[in-house]
Write a protein that holds these residues in place. Structure first.
Motif, short mmCIF file in Angstrom:
data_model
loop_
_atom_site.label_atom_id
_atom_site.label_comp_id
_atom_site.label_asym_id
_atom_site.label_seq_id
_atom_site.Cartn_x
_atom_site.Cartn_y
_atom_site.Cartn_z
N LYS A 72 0.83 -1.21 0.00
CA LYS A 72 0.00 0.00 0.00
C LYS A 72 0.87 1.26 0.00
CE LYS A 72 -3.81 0.15 2.41
NZ LYS A 72 -4.77 0.07 3.53
N ARG A 73 2.09 1.16 0.54
CA ARG A 73 2.99 2.31 0.57
C ARG A 73 3.91 2.36 -0.64
NH1 ARG A 73 6.60 3.11 4.79
NH2 ARG A 73 6.73 0.93 5.41
N GLY A 74 3.56 1.58 -1.67
CA GLY A 74 4.33 1.64 -2.92
C GLY A 74 5.36 0.56 -3.09
N ALA A 89 9.64 -5.49 -1.45
CA ALA A 89 10.77 -4.58 -1.56
C ALA A 89 10.26 -3.15 -1.55
CB ALA A 89 11.53 -4.85 -2.87
N PRO A 90 11.00 -2.22 -0.93
CA PRO A 90 10.58 -0.82 -0.93
C PRO A 90 10.71 -0.22 -2.33
CG PRO A 90 12.77 -1.04 0.02
CD PRO A 90 12.26 -2.44 -0.19
N PRO A 91 10.05 0.91 -2.56
CA PRO A 91 10.18 1.56 -3.87
C PRO A 91 11.64 1.92 -4.14
CG PRO A 91 8.45 2.58 -2.56
CD PRO A 91 9.19 1.66 -1.65
N SER A 92 12.03 1.93 -5.39
CA SER A 92 13.40 2.29 -5.73
C SER A 92 13.63 3.78 -5.49
CB SER A 92 13.70 1.95 -7.19
OG SER A 92 12.91 2.77 -8.05
N ALA A 129 12.46 9.79 -6.13
CA ALA A 129 12.92 11.07 -6.64
C ALA A 129 11.94 11.61 -7.68
CB ALA A 129 14.31 10.91 -7.26
N ALA A 130 11.41 10.69 -8.50
CA ALA A 130 10.46 11.12 -9.53
C ALA A 130 9.19 11.67 -8.89
CB ALA A 130 10.12 9.95 -10.45
N GLU A 131 8.75 11.03 -7.80
CA GLU A 131 7.55 11.49 -7.12
C GLU A 131 7.79 12.87 -6.50
OE1 GLU A 131 6.21 8.66 -4.33
OE2 GLU A 131 5.80 7.10 -5.82
#
Length: 203
Positions: A122-124, A186-189, A194-196
């Motif tokens: 849910k947190r990406g 796995a957490p978001p890269s 950075a893109a967000e």
């Protein structure tokens, strides 16, 4: 309780390539039922039966109750399906006859639940499925239809391991590391984060 998939087949009198080709010309798929300390049984199946089973999940651990004309029914596992290299139509099938007390090696499907509520997802986070199936050794009377992996509590870097699966009673994994990983989050890269942030700043 073990579930059986019932199918009806015809018997074949002759073995060999010529007899198999004749069976195919007649619109059937040649096959054999072997093992269990008995002589092989030559059979012929409706190709629609084979295709139907192939399109179902978990066919590698499904137990078939095979009714052979002129004889008693047989409990067996579908071990191998040979497909035509061009048409992908089944051209031969092998079944292994089961005998009580003689353990067999089977590949059991893992089904995943709770993905939609997993905190990490849910947190990406990204769900990495390491194993869609698990090889196990089991008595034919206890072959599970599938294992269940609950993902609902997984956060970043959390795992679902063999010991977390439901439905593993009475089976032993083939892999010697008995607590191997089935899936993890796995957490978001960094690039995604950075893109967000850039998109938010531009907004």
């Amino acid at each position: 309780m073990t579930k059986f998939t019932k199918i009806e087949v015809s018997s074949r009198a002759k073995a060999g390539k010529g007899a198999a080709r004749a069976t195919r010309r007649a619109g059937h798929v040649p096959g054999v039922i072997y093992g269990g300390g008995q002589e092989p049984t030559l059979i012929a199946l409706d190709p629609r039966i084979v295709q139907r089973e192939l399109h179902k999940s978990g066919w590698r651990s499904r137990i078939y109750d095979i009714s052979v004309e002129g004889g008693a029914s047989v409990h067996a596992l579908l071990r191998e399906i040979q497909l035509h290299p061009v048409s992908d139509m089944p051209i031969h099938v092998d079944y292994q006859r089961l005998a009580a007390g003689h353990k067999v090696h089977v590949e059991v499907e893992v089904r995943f639940t709770g993905e939609e509520v997993a905190p990490g997802i849910k947190r990406g986070g990204v769900l990495n499925i390491v194993r869609h199936t698990v090889d196990v050794v089991v008595d034919p009377a206890n072959i599970p239809e599938y294992f269940t992996a609950d993902l609902s509590q997984l956060d970043f870097h959390d795992n679902v391991r063999w010991e977390d699966l439901k439905g593993t009673e009475n089976v032993a994994p083939v892999l010697q590391d008995n607590n191997f990983v089935i899936a993890n989050v796995a957490p978001p890269s960094v690039d995604d984060d950075a893109a967000e942030e850039t998109a938010e700043a531009e907004a």
